[in-house]
Design a protein around this motif. Sequence first.
Motif, PDB file in Angstrom:
ATOM      1  N   PHE A 106       5.518  -2.964  13.072  1.00  0.00           N
ATOM      2  CA  PHE A 106       4.235  -3.213  12.420  1.00  0.00           C
ATOM      3  C   PHE A 106       4.442  -3.724  10.994  1.00  0.00           C
ATOM      4  O   PHE A 106       5.182  -3.141  10.206  1.00  0.00           O
ATOM      5  CB  PHE A 106       3.397  -1.936  12.393  1.00  0.00           C
ATOM      6  CG  PHE A 106       2.039  -2.120  11.786  1.00  0.00           C
ATOM      7  CD1 PHE A 106       0.985  -2.585  12.541  1.00  0.00           C
ATOM      8  CD2 PHE A 106       1.814  -1.836  10.442  1.00  0.00           C
ATOM      9  CE1 PHE A 106      -0.275  -2.771  11.984  1.00  0.00           C
ATOM     10  CE2 PHE A 106       0.569  -2.008   9.877  1.00  0.00           C
ATOM     11  CZ  PHE A 106      -0.475  -2.481  10.654  1.00  0.00           C
ATOM     12  N   LEU A 107       3.767  -4.815  10.651  1.00  0.00           N
ATOM     13  CA  LEU A 107       3.723  -5.350   9.293  1.00  0.00           C
ATOM     14  C   LEU A 107       2.268  -5.693   8.984  1.00  0.00           C
ATOM     15  O   LEU A 107       1.445  -5.790   9.892  1.00  0.00           O
ATOM     16  CB  LEU A 107       4.599  -6.595   9.138  1.00  0.00           C
ATOM     17  CG  LEU A 107       6.074  -6.474   9.530  1.00  0.00           C
ATOM     18  CD1 LEU A 107       6.279  -7.053  10.922  1.00  0.00           C
ATOM     19  CD2 LEU A 107       6.967  -7.212   8.533  1.00  0.00           C
ATOM     20  N   ARG A 108       1.963  -5.921   7.712  1.00  0.00           N
ATOM     21  CA  ARG A 108       0.586  -6.277   7.371  1.00  0.00           C
ATOM     22  C   ARG A 108       0.552  -7.101   6.098  1.00  0.00           C
ATOM     23  O   ARG A 108       1.406  -6.954   5.222  1.00  0.00           O
ATOM     24  CB  ARG A 108      -0.285  -5.030   7.223  1.00  0.00           C
ATOM     25  CG  ARG A 108       0.268  -3.955   6.325  1.00  0.00           C
ATOM     26  CD  ARG A 108      -0.601  -2.725   6.387  1.00  0.00           C
ATOM     27  NE  ARG A 108       0.115  -1.514   5.959  1.00  0.00           N
ATOM     28  CZ  ARG A 108      -0.255  -0.287   6.284  1.00  0.00           C
ATOM     29  NH1 ARG A 108      -1.325  -0.088   7.020  1.00  0.00           N
ATOM     30  NH2 ARG A 108       0.445   0.759   5.872  1.00  0.00           N
ATOM     31  N   THR A 109      -0.450  -7.954   6.034  1.00  0.00           N
ATOM     32  CA  THR A 109      -0.611  -8.829   4.867  1.00  0.00           C
ATOM     33  C   THR A 109      -1.674  -8.294   3.908  1.00  0.00           C
ATOM     34  O   THR A 109      -2.172  -9.034   3.057  1.00  0.00           O
ATOM     35  CB  THR A 109      -0.988 -10.247   5.324  1.00  0.00           C
ATOM     36  OG1 THR A 109      -2.142 -10.178   6.167  1.00  0.00           O
ATOM     37  CG2 THR A 109       0.156 -10.901   6.056  1.00  0.00           C
ATOM     38  N   ILE A 110      -2.045  -7.067   4.060  1.00  0.00           N
ATOM     39  CA  ILE A 110      -2.906  -6.390   3.089  1.00  0.00           C
ATOM     40  C   ILE A 110      -2.167  -5.161   2.586  1.00  0.00           C
ATOM     41  O   ILE A 110      -1.299  -4.625   3.283  1.00  0.00           O
ATOM     42  CB  ILE A 110      -4.260  -5.975   3.710  1.00  0.00           C
ATOM     43  CG1 ILE A 110      -4.028  -5.029   4.880  1.00  0.00           C
ATOM     44  CG2 ILE A 110      -5.055  -7.170   4.113  1.00  0.00           C
ATOM     45  CD1 ILE A 110      -5.279  -4.334   5.320  1.00  0.00           C
ATOM     46  N   PRO A 111      -2.450  -4.699   1.400  1.00  0.00           N
ATOM     47  CA  PRO A 111      -1.749  -3.522   0.878  1.00  0.00           C
ATOM     48  C   PRO A 111      -2.053  -2.273   1.701  1.00  0.00           C
ATOM     49  O   PRO A 111      -3.106  -2.149   2.333  1.00  0.00           O
ATOM     50  CB  PRO A 111      -2.290  -3.384  -0.554  1.00  0.00           C
ATOM     51  CG  PRO A 111      -2.901  -4.699  -0.876  1.00  0.00           C
ATOM     52  CD  PRO A 111      -3.390  -5.264   0.409  1.00  0.00           C
ATOM     53  N   SER A 112      -1.128  -1.349   1.660  1.00  0.00           N
ATOM     54  CA  SER A 112      -1.324  -0.056   2.313  1.00  0.00           C
ATOM     55  C   SER A 112      -2.372   0.757   1.557  1.00  0.00           C
ATOM     56  O   SER A 112      -2.605   0.563   0.361  1.00  0.00           O
ATOM     57  CB  SER A 112       0.000   0.705   2.351  1.00  0.00           C
ATOM     58  OG  SER A 112      -0.187   2.066   2.610  1.00  0.00           O
ATOM     59  N   ASP A 113      -3.014   1.672   2.286  1.00  0.00           N
ATOM     60  CA  ASP A 113      -3.977   2.564   1.631  1.00  0.00           C
ATOM     61  C   ASP A 113      -3.326   3.406   0.547  1.00  0.00           C
ATOM     62  O   ASP A 113      -4.007   3.937  -0.335  1.00  0.00           O
ATOM     63  CB  ASP A 113      -4.629   3.482   2.674  1.00  0.00           C
ATOM     64  CG  ASP A 113      -5.773   2.796   3.389  1.00  0.00           C
ATOM     65  OD1 ASP A 113      -6.246   1.779   2.868  1.00  0.00           O
ATOM     66  OD2 ASP A 113      -6.172   3.273   4.461  1.00  0.00           O
ATOM     67  N   ARG A 114      -2.014   3.555   0.622  1.00  0.00           N
ATOM     68  CA  ARG A 114      -1.329   4.301  -0.432  1.00  0.00           C
ATOM     69  C   ARG A 114      -1.555   3.629  -1.784  1.00  0.00           C
ATOM     70  O   ARG A 114      -1.777   4.297  -2.798  1.00  0.00           O
ATOM     71  CB  ARG A 114       0.170   4.365  -0.112  1.00  0.00           C
ATOM     72  CG  ARG A 114       1.002   5.102  -1.169  1.00  0.00           C
ATOM     73  CD  ARG A 114       2.472   5.181  -0.803  1.00  0.00           C
ATOM     74  NE  ARG A 114       3.118   3.884  -0.806  1.00  0.00           N
ATOM     75  CZ  ARG A 114       3.426   3.179   0.268  1.00  0.00           C
ATOM     76  NH1 ARG A 114       3.132   3.640   1.474  1.00  0.00           N
ATOM     77  NH2 ARG A 114       4.029   2.012   0.176  1.00  0.00           N
ATOM     78  N   GLN A 115      -1.516   2.288  -1.804  1.00  0.00           N
ATOM     79  CA  GLN A 115      -1.755   1.564  -3.046  1.00  0.00           C
ATOM     80  C   GLN A 115      -3.224   1.622  -3.447  1.00  0.00           C
ATOM     81  O   GLN A 115      -3.558   1.744  -4.626  1.00  0.00           O
ATOM     82  CB  GLN A 115      -1.319   0.103  -2.885  1.00  0.00           C
ATOM     83  CG  GLN A 115       0.131  -0.080  -2.476  1.00  0.00           C
ATOM     84  CD  GLN A 115       1.100   0.496  -3.497  1.00  0.00           C
ATOM     85  OE1 GLN A 115       0.762   0.706  -4.654  1.00  0.00           O
ATOM     86  NE2 GLN A 115       2.314   0.787  -3.058  1.00  0.00           N
ATOM     87  N   GLN A 116      -4.112   1.551  -2.449  1.00  0.00           N
ATOM     88  CA  GLN A 116      -5.541   1.608  -2.754  1.00  0.00           C
ATOM     89  C   GLN A 116      -5.922   2.964  -3.333  1.00  0.00           C
ATOM     90  O   GLN A 116      -6.707   3.047  -4.292  1.00  0.00           O
ATOM     91  CB  GLN A 116      -6.362   1.333  -1.494  1.00  0.00           C
ATOM     92  CG  GLN A 116      -7.857   1.313  -1.773  1.00  0.00           C
ATOM     93  CD  GLN A 116      -8.676   0.958  -0.556  1.00  0.00           C
ATOM     94  OE1 GLN A 116      -9.871   0.731  -0.658  1.00  0.00           O
ATOM     95  NE2 GLN A 116      -8.061   0.917   0.606  1.00  0.00           N
ATOM     96  N   VAL A 117      -5.352   4.018  -2.777  1.00  0.00           N
ATOM     97  CA  VAL A 117      -5.629   5.364  -3.284  1.00  0.00           C
ATOM     98  C   VAL A 117      -5.138   5.496  -4.729  1.00  0.00           C
ATOM     99  O   VAL A 117      -5.813   6.079  -5.582  1.00  0.00           O
ATOM    100  CB  VAL A 117      -4.972   6.413  -2.361  1.00  0.00           C
ATOM    101  CG1 VAL A 117      -4.922   7.771  -3.046  1.00  0.00           C
ATOM    102  CG2 VAL A 117      -5.737   6.521  -1.051  1.00  0.00           C
TER     103      VAL A 117
END
Length: 830
Positions: free
Chosen positions: A169-180
Amino acid sequence: MPLPALLCLCAAAAASFTRRGDYRLAGLFPMHIPLAPRFPTSKPRFFPTSEPHGYCLSQAMRFAVEEINNSSALLPNVTLGYDIHDTCSESASLHATLRALARKGGREVEVLPTFRRYQPEAVAVIGPDSTELALTAAAVLGVFLVPEVSISYEASLEMLSLKRFYPSFLRTIPSDRQQVKAIFLLLQQFGWAWVALLGSDNAYGRDGLDALYKLLSASDVCVAYRGVIPVNKDASSPELHNLVRILTDVRVNVTVVFSNRRSARPFFEVVVRRNVTGMVWVGSEDWSLSQTIWEVPGIQRIGSVIGMSVEKTEPTMLERFKSWKTAEESAAADCAGSTEAEGGIGGSAQLDCTQRCTGCHLLTTAPNTYDAQASFNVYSAVYAVAHGLHDLLGCASGVCSKGTVYPWQLLQKIKQVNFTLYKSRISFDANGDIHKGYDIIMWNWSGLSWAFNVIGTFRVNPDRLSIDQGKILWHTKDHQAPTSVCSEACQPGEKRLQQSHHRCCFSCVACPSGTFLNRSDLYSCQSCGVDEWAPVRSEACFNRTIEFLSWSEPISWVLLTSTVLLMLLMAGLAVLFALNASTPVVKSAGGKMCFLMLGSLACACSSLFCYFGEPAWHTCLLRLPLFAISFTVFLSCVATRSFQIICIFKLNVRWPALYEAWLRRRGPVLFVSASTVAQAVLCLAVEAASPTVPRRDYGASAERVVLECAPSTEAGRSAAIAYTVLLSACCFALSYAGKDLPASYNEAKCLTCSLLLHLACSAAVFCTQGVFRGRSEAAAQVLGGLCTLAALLGGYFLPKAFVILLRPRLNTPEHFQMAIQRYTRRLAEA
C-alpha cells in the motif's frame, strides 16, 4: 431497457473505462452512490445515483495515462492501458479487486504458494476512495504484492502505513498521522486549551479521533467532550440533535470535526437548525473543501471554519485537465443524445452498479476545489507508477525493454521514485507515505459566494506550522481570535489547583516562599535547592547570598582600625612602663606583672581577628579559647595585685603571717597559674566535646546563607563565660574593699567603672546573640570585645600612664610616702 439503448450505453462505458495497452492499470472509483432499500423487508436492491466526484477521479486517471502515452520522455515505445471499475459498494470493490488480480489473459485468480512468478491482469491499482474499501483492497492486494497507490482523503488512515499488514500500500496524500500533528499544532498556536472532538463513525473518523485524543492528552489541551457522529442519519436524527446539545452544554468555543463529508453534512445541518453561532470549527481534509458542506443553507452563521487541505495544486495541470475533460465529455454527450433519441434508458432502469455509469454524460460540471485536489492525487499516483515502470523496464537509454513485469518488482521501484510534478515533489517514505504537508485554509463568506483563504502551512521533516495572522478573518462579533479555556490563566508564580478530572479546570494558588513554579509543571510548586531561595509567587530560584564579615566591608575597616589602634596603645604602654619600671607608679601597678597583663590583653585583642573573613577551621577553634584564657590571665593578675595591696594595708597588722606565707609560697604565681590552667582545661573540654567548626546556616534568612562558626555546646560556653564573670566579680570585690586605701594605691573607682563596663558589654553580647546573625553577629562580637578590652585597659593602665607622662611630681617616693603617712594618721584618729 430497449436493446439498442443498452448496447449504446455498454459501448460508451467500454470506450470510457477500458483501454488496451502493454501494461494495464486498474482504477477503483465510486461512479454511483448506492441507496438503502425502500422497505426493510424488501429484497436488497440498489437504486444508484451518479457520483460526480468519482467520475472526476476516473477522468483524471484517463488524462494521466493519455499524457504518458503521448510522452517521448516517460515510457517511450510503451503504452499504458487501464480498467476503471465502479466501487459503489464493498462487494463491488471486492469484485473489482479480484478482476484486477485475475491472471493475465484469463478470468481466474490463482492461489499459489508464492507469487514471485504470478502475473495479474493489472500491474498496479489506483484507488479506492474510502477507508473501508481501501482496507479491504489493501489486504487482498498485499497478498499478491500488487502495488496499490491510494488517492482518497478517506484513505489517509494511519493504520494503512503498517507494512506488516499492508505491504503493497502507498498513497499520494499524507497520512492521518501528519494531519493529526497539524491540528494539534494549530490548537496550540491559538492557545485553545478547552476543545471538543467529534469523529465520524467509521475507521477514518474513529482512528483520527483516537490519535488526536492521545496527542492532546499528553499536552496542555483538555478535551471537554469526545463524541461520534453517527452514519446514515439525516438532520431529523435525535442522535445528532443530542450531540449538538451536548456541545453547547460543555461551553467550548472550539470543536474539531474529524469526519468524512457524508457524515459531516447532516451534522452541520443540525448545527444550523439549533442556531449554534460564534464557534470555531476545525475540520479534517475530507470535508474542509467539500461543496456538499458549504452548500448547507445558513452555514455561514455557524462561526469560523478552519480546515486542512493537501498542498495546493499547480493551476497549470488543472487547466490542461479541464480542457481535455471538456473535449472528452462533449463526445460522451453526443453518444448520450443519440441513445435518448432511440428510446432512452428510463428512470426505472435498475442496473448492476459494478460496471455501469448511468448518466455519465450529465456529469460535465466543472470540478470544484475538492475534486481538483483529489484529481491531482490520482494524476500523481499514475505518474508514480509510470516512473517506477520506467525504471524497471530500463527506459533511461531511450528505449524500454518490454519484458514481463511482476507486481513485486514494480512495487520496489515505485517505493524508490523521486521526481517533481508541477512543482510538487513525489516520493515515498519507508511506510509508503508521500512526503507532503498541508495548507491551512479558512472559510470566507465576506464576498457574494463561498471562498476560502490559505492562512498557513504545515510542512513535514521537520514538522512545522506557520500561520499568517494577517490573512485570518474571524467570524466573531469583535472579529478577534476567540479564546477557549475552562479557567483563565493564573498569574505568574501561581500554581493550578485542579478542580475536576479535567486538568484545564482549576483555581490559582500562590507558590509560597522557598518554592517556584516550573513552567513544565503548572500544577505543583517546586522546592528550591538548599543554596537557593525564592519569594512568594516566584517562577525561578535565586542563589542565596553567602554572608560573613569580610575584610573589605566598611564596618570591618572601622573595627580593624580600632583593634589595631588598641594593640598599638598596648604596645606603647608596655614601652612606657618598661622605661619607667623603677618608678613608684609602675611598682604600685604590679611591677613586672604589668607586662604580663598587657601581653594577655594583646592576646585577647588578637583573637578578634578570627571574626573577619570566611570562617576556617583554625579561626573557629581559636576564637573562644584565645580570648577566654588571655582575659583570665589579665583578671587573675588584677585580682592578685588588689589582694596584695589589701594584705599590706589592712591584713598585715592583724594576720602578719598571712602575707608572709603568700609571698613565701609564691602566691601570686600560683594563683595566676591555677586560674589560667582551670580556664584552659575548661575551654579544651568544651572544644573536645563539641568542636567549633565552620558551618552554613540556612535558617537565618530566606535569601541568605550565613557562613559562621558552629557554636560549641551552650553549657560549655556558659561555663567559660561564667568563669570570667566570677573572676571579674572577685576583682570588683577586692578593688571595692580597697576604696579607703592611700590615693596612690586606691584604684577602686577606675576598676569599678572598667569592670562594670566589661560586665555590661558581656551582657549585651550575650543578649544579642539571638538577634543578630551573620556579619552583624560577628561585628557585635568584635565590638563587644573591643569595648571590654578598651575599658579595662583604660581603667587600669591609662591613669598610671597619665601620672607618668603628665604628673611626674606624683611619681616620686616622697609623694607615695606622704600618702601612706596620711592614711596611717587617718586610721589612728579613727
